[in-house]
Design a protein around this motif. Structure first.
Motif, PDB file in Angstrom:
ATOM      1  N   ALA A   1       0.902  -1.106   0.166  1.00  0.00           N
ATOM      2  CA  ALA A   1       0.253   0.023   0.015  1.00  0.00           C
ATOM      3  C   ALA A   1       0.903   1.001   0.057  1.00  0.00           C
ATOM      4  N   MET A   2       1.882   1.095   0.832  1.00  0.00           N
ATOM      5  CA  MET A   2       2.721   2.515   0.768  1.00  0.00           C
ATOM      6  C   MET A   2       3.447   2.461  -0.460  1.00  0.00           C
ATOM      7  N   ARG A   3       3.970   1.526  -1.234  1.00  0.00           N
ATOM      8  CA  ARG A   3       4.521   1.870  -2.383  1.00  0.00           C
ATOM      9  C   ARG A   3       3.465   2.762  -3.501  1.00  0.00           C
ATOM     10  N   ARG A   4       2.504   2.052  -3.390  1.00  0.00           N
ATOM     11  CA  ARG A   4       1.302   2.463  -4.471  1.00  0.00           C
ATOM     12  C   ARG A   4       0.927   3.798  -4.043  1.00  0.00           C
ATOM     13  N   LEU A   5       0.827   4.268  -2.813  1.00  0.00           N
ATOM     14  CA  LEU A   5       0.436   5.606  -2.215  1.00  0.00           C
ATOM     15  C   LEU A   5       1.623   6.705  -2.754  1.00  0.00           C
ATOM     16  N   ALA A   6       2.906   6.160  -2.295  1.00  0.00           N
ATOM     17  CA  ALA A   6       4.091   6.914  -2.535  1.00  0.00           C
ATOM     18  C   ALA A   6       4.131   7.373  -4.205  1.00  0.00           C
ATOM     19  N   ARG A   7       3.603   6.257  -5.153  1.00  0.00           N
ATOM     20  CA  ARG A   7       3.893   6.741  -6.543  1.00  0.00           C
ATOM     21  C   ARG A   7       2.780   7.682  -6.783  1.00  0.00           C
ATOM     22  N   ALA A   8       1.579   7.450  -6.037  1.00  0.00           N
ATOM     23  CA  ALA A   8       0.636   8.430  -6.437  1.00  0.00           C
ATOM     24  C   ALA A   8       0.969   9.953  -5.715  1.00  0.00           C
ATOM     25  N   LYS A   9       1.781  10.027  -4.698  1.00  0.00           N
ATOM     26  CA  LYS A   9       2.058  11.184  -4.113  1.00  0.00           C
ATOM     27  C   LYS A   9       3.090  11.856  -4.760  1.00  0.00           C
ATOM     28  N   ALA A  10       4.119  11.204  -5.391  1.00  0.00           N
ATOM     29  CA  ALA A  10       5.405  11.539  -5.987  1.00  0.00           C
ATOM     30  C   ALA A  10       5.242  12.646  -7.213  1.00  0.00           C
ATOM     31  N   LYS A  11       5.910  13.622  -7.430  1.00  0.00           N
ATOM     32  CA  LYS A  11       5.976  14.678  -8.493  1.00  0.00           C
ATOM     33  C   LYS A  11       7.269  14.296  -9.150  1.00  0.00           C
ATOM     34  N   ARG A  12       7.198  14.721 -10.451  1.00  0.00           N
ATOM     35  CA  ARG A  12       8.291  14.274 -11.464  1.00  0.00           C
ATOM     36  C   ARG A  12       9.497  15.057 -11.000  1.00  0.00           C
TER      37      ARG A  12
ATOM     38  N   SER B   1       3.057  10.371 -10.018  1.00  0.00           N
ATOM     39  CA  SER B   1       1.853  11.040 -10.055  1.00  0.00           C
ATOM     40  C   SER B   1       0.667   9.948 -10.660  1.00  0.00           C
ATOM     41  N   GLU B   2       0.782   8.822 -10.213  1.00  0.00           N
ATOM     42  CA  GLU B   2       0.033   7.636 -10.807  1.00  0.00           C
ATOM     43  C   GLU B   2      -1.273   7.730 -10.159  1.00  0.00           C
ATOM     44  N   LYS B   3      -2.344   8.279 -10.753  1.00  0.00           N
ATOM     45  CA  LYS B   3      -3.354   8.636 -10.217  1.00  0.00           C
ATOM     46  C   LYS B   3      -4.168   7.519  -9.311  1.00  0.00           C
ATOM     47  N   LEU B   4      -5.028   7.773  -8.183  1.00  0.00           N
ATOM     48  CA  LEU B   4      -5.551   6.868  -7.641  1.00  0.00           C
ATOM     49  C   LEU B   4      -6.693   7.422  -7.379  1.00  0.00           C
ATOM     50  N   GLY B   5      -7.874   6.713  -7.585  1.00  0.00           N
ATOM     51  CA  GLY B   5      -9.235   7.027  -7.009  1.00  0.00           C
ATOM     52  C   GLY B   5      -9.414   7.225  -5.499  1.00  0.00           C
ATOM     53  N   ALA B   6     -10.218   8.348  -5.346  1.00  0.00           N
ATOM     54  CA  ALA B   6     -10.077   8.662  -3.979  1.00  0.00           C
ATOM     55  C   ALA B   6     -10.373   7.486  -3.099  1.00  0.00           C
ATOM     56  N   PHE B   7     -11.468   6.834  -3.200  1.00  0.00           N
ATOM     57  CA  PHE B   7     -11.692   5.508  -2.595  1.00  0.00           C
ATOM     58  C   PHE B   7     -10.519   4.633  -2.352  1.00  0.00           C
ATOM     59  N   GLU B   8      -9.772   4.245  -3.508  1.00  0.00           N
ATOM     60  CA  GLU B   8      -8.823   3.475  -3.632  1.00  0.00           C
ATOM     61  C   GLU B   8      -7.735   3.821  -2.572  1.00  0.00           C
ATOM     62  N   SER B   9      -7.500   5.218  -2.632  1.00  0.00           N
ATOM     63  CA  SER B   9      -6.475   5.880  -1.673  1.00  0.00           C
ATOM     64  C   SER B   9      -6.803   5.736  -0.242  1.00  0.00           C
ATOM     65  N   LYS B  10      -8.155   5.885  -0.066  1.00  0.00           N
ATOM     66  CA  LYS B  10      -8.695   5.613   1.417  1.00  0.00           C
ATOM     67  C   LYS B  10      -8.356   4.106   1.925  1.00  0.00           C
ATOM     68  N   VAL B  11      -8.769   3.349   1.113  1.00  0.00           N
ATOM     69  CA  VAL B  11      -8.418   1.950   1.297  1.00  0.00           C
ATOM     70  C   VAL B  11      -7.058   1.755   1.497  1.00  0.00           C
ATOM     71  N   LEU B  12      -6.263   2.171   0.815  1.00  0.00           N
ATOM     72  CA  LEU B  12      -4.893   1.901   0.861  1.00  0.00           C
ATOM     73  C   LEU B  12      -4.235   2.510   2.012  1.00  0.00           C
TER      74      LEU B  12
END
Lengths: 351, 313, 457
Positions: free
Chosen positions: C149-160, C219-230
């Motif tokens: 989960a952490m990895r996925r969230l990090a990818r969503a949060k990271a900027k170029r 910036s790999e987008k995550l749906g709001a719900f998905e990110s909450k779950v993660l």
């Protein structure tokens, strides 16, 4: 995309099987001599001069005076044209094609419902039986399915009639609907409902819910009988298959990963265990079709099977030959569908 | 290196000879173990017992029907004075069915008929099928292809309906029904025997025998058949039950022309109209068939436990 | 050196139609942290059984008569042993099976996470109807879902921009792990470091491509719900059981996590030197070669960085080059992560390469345990001596075989198991079972030649 290659190959195999099937039916229908053939294709309502003329015409059309292997092609041509002959039975007289059109939907109905029941009941029970090996539940299931397996279908039918129909007076066991309910209805004439010929569906289309419920009740016993007769072997096969799979190395690996037991059984084991069941399902379909004949007869359910037995009892050649061809077509198509389904499910098969 | 190999070979020869001698006495041992395993299996034993009872019935009715008071073993005896089915009583141990036929009498006679015809179907259909299958697998090539296609074609029609159609053409009688069933049944055995033979053929010990220069006929007899025949035999014994059931089913749906042939399925159909008021008329004949099928299955399972070497450990 | 696994006086037998096989007859074993322990013996010596017993992977006809397997504070075999000692002659397979099921449940937290196993035959070890990547991802789902989960969230949060900077850092420090880790942690992008570094370390790609891949991790987008779950998963450390039972939501969580698991599986396989790992993960086992399959099985075992890995003849079904790679891998893991290994093999030469200590098994018992060097240079037990003499070497010599055959474990010999075949057998060997005695420091053997008949320590 080797999967497509497999599908195409299988489809190609379909054609010679069809030819073989038609050939057998051809041999059967012509084995009784030309008179029998003629009896099949003459409209029974014709008499006298018209009849004689028709006999001549037919003899020409079918080339009945030529050797058999030539006759085959002309016969096949007629079949492909839709001329499957005539049938004369107490429940219906007319062209075979019409008979099929009217009766097939009902048979399809009970066979489909039975199949759904078989899978819905058989798979969970089979898995339960293997996972809880030698438990009380497993032993009961084994004895039960062993007994069901030994019982002839008609006995299961009768047992259900006695248990549910007579003693509990719950469910009707004859016919497809209570005639009183449909005596005065626009979409039901002479025992035939329109437009789909399945009373259950037609009544829903016309909003006649009481009829829907009644026809549903009539549906239960035939489908249940078919399901019970078949589910026994499914449970046995699935149990044996699961037990074999559960001894495999990859299941031990799954356990060693520390994943929950439910996942090991329902994903890792089940997916593999269902493969042999699927392979043998072709035989099961053959059994279902034969069983439909018996079940419809016992319950007077107007489907193809009932028509077949009526044809048998009334020496109706057209009926017997046509239903043989029809059942053959159904089985061959079902086997094709199953083979393709199997290729989807087992990744090893595609290569 | 070579010296060592030769030495090892001689030692192996000596060992093999020793093993051979114990091999023969080992066979007797094997038999004793087999029998004891079988006897330990109580259900199989029960199956065997019931099976023997049925056979005894058939034989008695065949050769000395008077012994149990049967007249006219080939006919059902109606009683039109009292056509409505009567419940079980001292006079009629199983009750009667329409039209006034004593069920006990009818069933005892019917067992012989059913068994006889079913044996025929199994013996002829299964045996011929098995022989064809084995030869086809052994010969391979064109013949194998032809046999495969032939069986495929027969398989394309559900066996009940095919038996119906064939029997219809031949004429509706028990005899023709048996022939029809035999014709429908042999492809199953051809296929089964073929696959057994093929898998045995692939086994390494056959390769070894071939490499050793053993003749093809010898391979067939000494290596293949002993491995292939037992499972086939067991399958035959299991199928006996299935055939009786199918046979009676065909009779039930009305295949038989005469109104008074003793046959279990036919007897069941007689009572069908009275199922509400006289359930025994349908239950007893049907039960008899079920019991027979059960017994045969149990027996077959027991045999399989004994003969199939894998089940032994 | 601390002990991480202990096997004490383990006695085990199997009930079969042909008799009772006494598979283990008093095994004593201690495994130290970061040690590679080799378990050697002929087939039938019980080495595989020992490995399986430590994992608790036993069939229902197995009965633990006495002894214990202590790992992570649990006695793995306790339930089975308790049942066996209570039931005696009325041993029921059904009851034993139930106990095994309970044992499975109890060990769920340990298996796959702290202890893992690699099986012998890669052909049959993998589930043929499941994708290889899934089989690797699955074990990560259950034991490190928060990491996923952490990895996925990090990818969503990271900027170029973050990644461009990271790229500079990597190039400057040549992919120094600690530096890169700190870099991402400071920016609240923990979880990104292993993804980045794994790409950087791939041997099958050119540098330019690697850079491109790393820079695409933002910036790999995550749906709001998905990110909450993660986020929920990351906090709680696992997918909450009530949650995963909910029809749609549970499935969604699993799907996202498994997808991430696939990614991590690609990284793992690349480390094991499988080229084109991203294509491989979508394949089925039958599409891969034996060497690749075995590496997948190893990947599954190592995915959660367990403390102990049991390898049962991992190289026997493979060719020599793959064998060498696997041995290298074992050495590498030992140094880097301090992982302990139990390496089971019948091939002493393989064990010589990689093990710290070796234990020789015969007839269900350990007959000699010593440091690798000592086993080869000064073997104590007669069996060991004969084994070593039987190893083919380049010098010409006559290959000495050991006379006789492995005993039938249904009727094991009295006293010392080896005495029927032992050239030095004495009277006492037939009468009594030899205890483990000390030959020198950290070298024990169970043989009466070394104890004065009384058994000294």
């Amino acid at each position: 995309m080797k999967l497509w290659a497999y599908v195409v190959r299988r489809l190609l195999l379909f054609i010679p099987t069809l030819i073989g099937l038609t050939f057998i039916v051809f041999i059967l229908s012509h084995a009784g001599g030309n008179n029998l053939v003629l009896a099949e294709y003459i409209n029974p309502r014709l008499t006298g001069e018209a009849r004689t003329l028709l006999i001549q015409k037919l003899t020409e059309e079918f080339h009945l005076n030529q050797p058999l292997y030539i006759q085959y092609f002309y016969w096949l041509y007629q079949v492909l044209q839709g001329n499957w002959g005539f049938t004369t039975t107490p429940i219906f007289s007319g062209t075979v094609i019409t008979a099929i059109e009217l009766f097939f939907p009902n048979t399809a109905m009970i066979t489909v419902v039975a199949s759904v029941l078989i899978w819905a009941i058989g798979v969970p029970l089979g898995i339960y039986s293997s996972v809880n090996r030698d438990s009380v539940g497993d032993q009961v299931l084994r004895v039960g399915s062993f007994t069901l397996y030994a019982m002839p279908i008609y006995l299961i039918a009768v047992a259900l009639i006695i248990a549910l129909g007579v003693y509990l007076k719950l469910i009707p066991f004859s016919g497809v609907v209570n005639p009183i309910l449909v005596s005065d209805v626009s979409w039901y004439k002479n025992g035939i409902s329109y437009p789909t010929h399945i009373i259950l569906i037609d009544s829903m289309l016309h909003g006649a819910w009481q009829v829907t419920w009644d026809s549903f009740l009539h549906l239960i016993l035939p489908s249940l009988t078919l399901a019970l007769a078949t589910v026994a072997s499914i449970i046995r096969i699935l149990r044996a298959s699961m037990l074999e799979v559960l001894e495999q190395d990859f299941i031990r690996l799954a356990w060693s990963k520390g994943i929950p037991a439910k996942l090991v059984y329902n994903l890792h084991a089940r997916k593999n265990a269902l493969l042999p069941v699927l392979t043998l399902y072709g035989v099961t379909v053959a059994f279902l079709l034969g069983g439909a004949v018996v079940v419809e007869t016992v319950f007077s359910y107007p489907g193809i099977g009932y028509w077949t037995t009526q044809a048998l009892l009334n020496n109706d050649v057209g009926g017997i030959m046509a239903s043989t061809l029809l059942f053959g077509l159904i089985l061959v198509t079902a086997n094709l569908a199953l083979d393709i389904l199997y290729a989807f499910v087992d990744p090893r098969i595609r290569y | 290196m070579l010296h060592l190999e030769r030495m090892k070979g001689e030692e192996e020869n000596r060992e093999a000879k020793k093993n051979n001698e114990s091999y023969r006495s080992g066979r007797l041992e094997n038999l004793k173990v087999s029998v004891s395993v079988f006897i330990a299996n109580k259900t199989a034993l029960a199956g065997l017992l019931i099976f023997i009872i049925f056979i005894a019935d058939a034989l008695i009715v065949q050769f000395d029907p008077q012994l149990i008071g049967i007249q006219s073993p080939n006919l059902l005896v109606p009683n039109f004075q009292n056509p409505i089915p009567l419940p079980p009583s001292p006079e009629h141990p199983f009750g009667t069915t329409y039209p006034g036929i004593d069920l006990f009498d009818g069933i005892v006679k019917a067992i012989r008929i059913d068994l006889a015809y079913s044996f025929f179907v199994v013996a002829v259909g299964a045996s011929i099928g098995a022989i064809v299958g084995i030869i086809s697998a052994w010969a391979g090539g064109m013949m194998d292809e032809i046999v495969m296609r032939l069986t495929d074609i027969v398989f394309s029609i559900p066996y009940l309906i095919l038996a119906l159609a064939v029997g219809f053409i031949l004429g509706r009688s028990l005899w023709h029904m048996s022939i029809a069933l035999a014709l429908t049944w042999w492809p199953l055995y051809a296929r089964y025997a073929r696959s057994q033979t093929l898998s045995t053929k692939e086994l390494t010990f056959v390769e070894a025998a071939k490499a050793g220069g053993v003749g093809r006929g010898m391979i067939m007899f000494k290596h293949i058949l002993p491995n292939v025949l037992p499972p086939i035999f067991i399958q035959i014994s299991l199928d006996l039950g299935s055939i009786v059931v199918i046979f009676s089913t065909l009779a039930f749906i009305g295949f038989i022309p005469n109104a008074d042939i003793p046959e279990l399925g036919y007897l069941t159909s007689l009572g069908l109209n009275y199922v509400q008021t006289a359930p025994w008329a349908v239950i007893f004949p049907g039960l008899v068939i079920t019991v027979f099928a059960l017994a045969v299955n149990l027996l077959g399972d027991g045999l399989r436990d004994v003969i199939d070497p894998r089940r032994r450990s | 050196m601390s002990e991480i696994l202990q096997v004490r006086e383990l006695k085990e037998q199997f009930y079969t139609r042909r008799g009772i096989y006494k598979a283990l007859n008093g095994v004593e074993l201690k495994l130290n942290r970061g040690e590679v322990f080799g378990l050697a013996g002929e087939s039938g010596s019980g080495k595989s059984t020992l490995g399986l017993t430590i994992m608790g992977l036993l069939p229902r006809n197995a009965s633990i008569l006495s002894g214990s397997v202590l790992f992570d504070g649990i006695d793995v075999v306790a339930p089975m042993r308790d049942y066996a000692s209570k039931s005696n002659h009325r041993f029921s397979f059904r009851k034993n099976e139930r106990i095994i099921k309970k044992m499975n449940e109890e060990l769920e937290g340990v298996r796959g996470k702290k202890i893992a196993m690699v099986f012998q035959d890669p052909m049959t070890s993998l589930n043929p109807v499941l994708e290889v990547g899934y089989q690797i991802a699955e074990t990560m789902l259950f034991h490190q879902s928060s990491v996923l989960a952490m990895r996925r969230l990090a990818r969503a949060k990271a900027k170029r921009a973050d990644l461009e900077e990271a790229m500079k850092v990597i190039k400057n420090t040549n992919g120094d792990e600690t530096v890169v880790e700190r870099f991402f942690e400071e920016r609240g992008l923990k979880g990104l470091e292993e993804q980045v570094l794994s790409i950087w370390r791939r041997p099958d790609l050119p540098d330019a491509r690697k850079e491109k891949l790393i820079l695409s991790l933002h910036s790999e987008k995550l749906g709001a719900f998905e990110s909450k779950v993660l986020k929920l998963v990351q906090e709680r450390g696992s997918v909450p059981s009530w949650f995963s039972k909910l029809p749609l939501f549970g499935r969604l969580a699993k799907k996202v996590l498994i997808k991430e698991g696939y990614r991590k599986a690609v990284e793992l396989l690349s480390t094991l030197e499988i080229p084109n790992a991203d294509k491989i993960v979508r394949m089925y086992p039958h599409e891969l070669s034996g060497g690749m399959r075995q590496r997948v099985v190893i990947a599954i075992a190592l995915a959660n960085n367990p403390e102990v890995v049991i390898m049962d003849e991992p190289t026997s079904a493979l060719d020599v080059t793959v064998q060498a790679q696997i041995l290298d891998l074992v050495k590498h893991l030992k140094t880097k992560f301090n992982t302990s290994f139990i390496f089971i093999s019948h091939d002493l030469s393989v064990l010589a390469e990689v093990c710290d200590r070796i234990g020789i098994m015969y007839g269900g018992r350990l007959v000699e345990v010593a440091k690798t060097r000592e086993v080869f240079e000064s073997p104590a037990h007669p069996y060991t001596k004969l084994l070593i003499a039987a190893i083919p070497t380049l010098e010409e010599k006559q290959i000495q075989e050991i006379g006789g055959t492995v005993p039938d474990m249904r009727f094991p010999p009295s006293g010392c198991m080896f005495h029927p075949r032992c050239p030095y057998a004495m009277e006492v060997c037939r009468q009594r079972v030899p205890e483990m005695v000390k030959v020198s420091s950290d070298h024990h053997t169970a043989c009466f030649l070394y104890s004065q008949g009384e058994g000294s320590t």
